[in-house]
Design a protein around this motif. Structure first.
Motif, short mmCIF file in Angstrom:
data_model
loop_
_atom_site.label_atom_id
_atom_site.label_comp_id
_atom_site.label_asym_id
_atom_site.label_seq_id
_atom_site.Cartn_x
_atom_site.Cartn_y
_atom_site.Cartn_z
N GLN A 6 72.36 55.79 48.32
CA GLN A 6 73.01 56.91 48.98
C GLN A 6 72.37 57.14 50.34
O GLN A 6 71.15 57.02 50.50
N SER A 7 73.20 57.49 51.32
CA SER A 7 72.67 57.82 52.64
C SER A 7 73.48 58.95 53.26
O SER A 7 74.69 59.04 53.02
N PRO A 8 72.81 59.83 54.04
CA PRO A 8 71.37 59.90 54.19
C PRO A 8 70.72 60.50 52.96
O PRO A 8 71.41 60.97 52.06
N LEU A 21 78.90 61.70 53.62
CA LEU A 21 77.85 61.10 52.81
C LEU A 21 78.37 59.75 52.30
O LEU A 21 79.54 59.63 51.93
N ARG A 22 77.44 58.79 52.25
CA ARG A 22 77.86 57.44 51.86
C ARG A 22 77.18 57.03 50.56
O ARG A 22 76.00 57.29 50.33
N CYS A 23 77.97 56.37 49.72
CA CYS A 23 77.45 55.76 48.50
C CYS A 23 77.81 54.28 48.55
O CYS A 23 78.99 53.93 48.72
N HIS A 24 76.80 53.44 48.41
CA HIS A 24 77.01 51.99 48.47
C HIS A 24 76.46 51.35 47.21
O HIS A 24 75.33 51.62 46.81
N TYR A 31 84.23 51.91 38.79
CA TYR A 31 84.27 53.37 38.76
C TYR A 31 83.13 53.96 39.59
O TYR A 31 81.97 53.58 39.45
N MET A 32 83.50 54.95 40.42
CA MET A 32 82.50 55.65 41.24
C MET A 32 82.80 57.14 41.24
O MET A 32 83.99 57.54 41.17
N TYR A 33 81.74 57.95 41.35
CA TYR A 33 81.88 59.39 41.20
C TYR A 33 80.96 60.11 42.20
O TYR A 33 79.89 59.62 42.52
N LYS A 70 86.69 49.92 50.21
CA LYS A 70 86.08 48.71 49.66
C LYS A 70 85.46 49.06 48.31
O LYS A 70 85.04 50.20 48.10
N THR A 71 85.38 48.09 47.44
CA THR A 71 84.81 48.34 46.12
C THR A 71 83.42 48.94 46.21
O THR A 71 83.05 49.81 45.44
N GLU A 72 82.62 48.47 47.17
CA GLU A 72 81.22 48.84 47.22
C GLU A 72 80.93 50.19 47.87
O GLU A 72 79.83 50.70 47.72
N ASP A 73 81.87 50.77 48.57
CA ASP A 73 81.59 52.00 49.32
C ASP A 73 82.50 53.15 48.90
O ASP A 73 83.73 52.99 48.82
N PHE A 74 81.88 54.31 48.69
CA PHE A 74 82.61 55.52 48.33
C PHE A 74 82.06 56.63 49.22
O PHE A 74 80.88 56.96 49.13
N LEU A 75 82.90 57.15 50.10
CA LEU A 75 82.48 58.13 51.09
C LEU A 75 82.95 59.53 50.69
O LEU A 75 84.09 59.71 50.27
#
Lengths: 113, 110
Positions: A6-8, A21-24, A31-33, A70-75
């Protein structure tokens, strides 16, 4: 936490400004939450995603939007930050969804002044 | 009534004792049950999951599920000071959402 970043980690922002906020993840989980955690309320679901461009609202979604291109990123975006959005935000991922449990990121501590 | 309820504690036990943490849930259709441990300032970490009635053991941890009474518990044997944390119960409800309790704070005193 392995495979999820997670960043920042910490952010202080002013009322009325937009914040993202970014989740990678590197696990290729579908699935992402996004959760927020506040004293007296525990973990509350903001938004979730079951795949690329497939997102939906959780129980406390007002004032928040998400994107997953993208699969890897959830903003997670706070459109216009308010003091009530001061919280710790956690991203979580899951290979199989709710029946199989989640892995959480390290969290972002957001302060809105 | 909250969907998932836990006593917030703190629960204080001496080192070496058994710590018993309890959780009740309201949705009879719930299928999966989880225990997370969260150290202060850290993220939740999955430590146990249970799907069927009865006991499930993993090292010093035992999860117990009773669907008829709608409760799930976590026993920690030979408690250590390093077990001091907040323990979150989570339940996968019939609506397809993972619902968290507010957590029980455990203090293990040397």
């Amino acid at each position: 936490d392995a495979g999820i970043t997670q960043s920042p980690r910490h952010k202080v922002t002013e009322t009325g400004t937009p914040v993202t906020l970014r989740c990678h993840q590197t696990e290729n989980h579908r699935y992402m939450y996004w959760y927020r955690q506040d004293p007296g309320h525990g973990l509350r679901l903001i938004h979730y995603s079951y795949g690329v461009k497939d997102t939906d609202k959780g129980e406390v979604s007002d004032g928040y939007s998400v994107s997953r291109s993208k699969t890897e990123d959830f903003l997670l975006t706070l459109e216009s930050a308010t003091s009530s959005q001061t919280s710790v935000y956690f991203c979580a991922i899951s290979e199989g969804g709710e029946l199989y449990g989640y892995t959480f990121g390290s969290g972002t501590r957001l302060t809105v002044v | 009534q909250k969907e998932v309820e836990q006593n917030s504690g703190p629960l204080s036990v001496p080192e070496g004792a058994i710590a018993s943490l309890n959780c009740t849930y309201s949705d009879r259709g719930s299928q999966s049950f989880f225990w997370y441990r969260q150290y202060s300032g850290k993220s939740p970490e999955l430590i146990m999951f249970i799907y069927s009635n009865g006991d499930k053991e993993d090292g010093r941890f035992t999860a117990q599920l009773n669907k008829a009474s709608q409760y799930v518990s976590l026993l920690i044997r030979d408690s250590q000071p390093s077990d001091s944390a907040t323990y979150l119960c989570a339940v996968a409800s019939s609506t397809g959402k993972l619902i968290f309790g507010q957590g029980t704070t455990l203090q293990v005193k040397p």
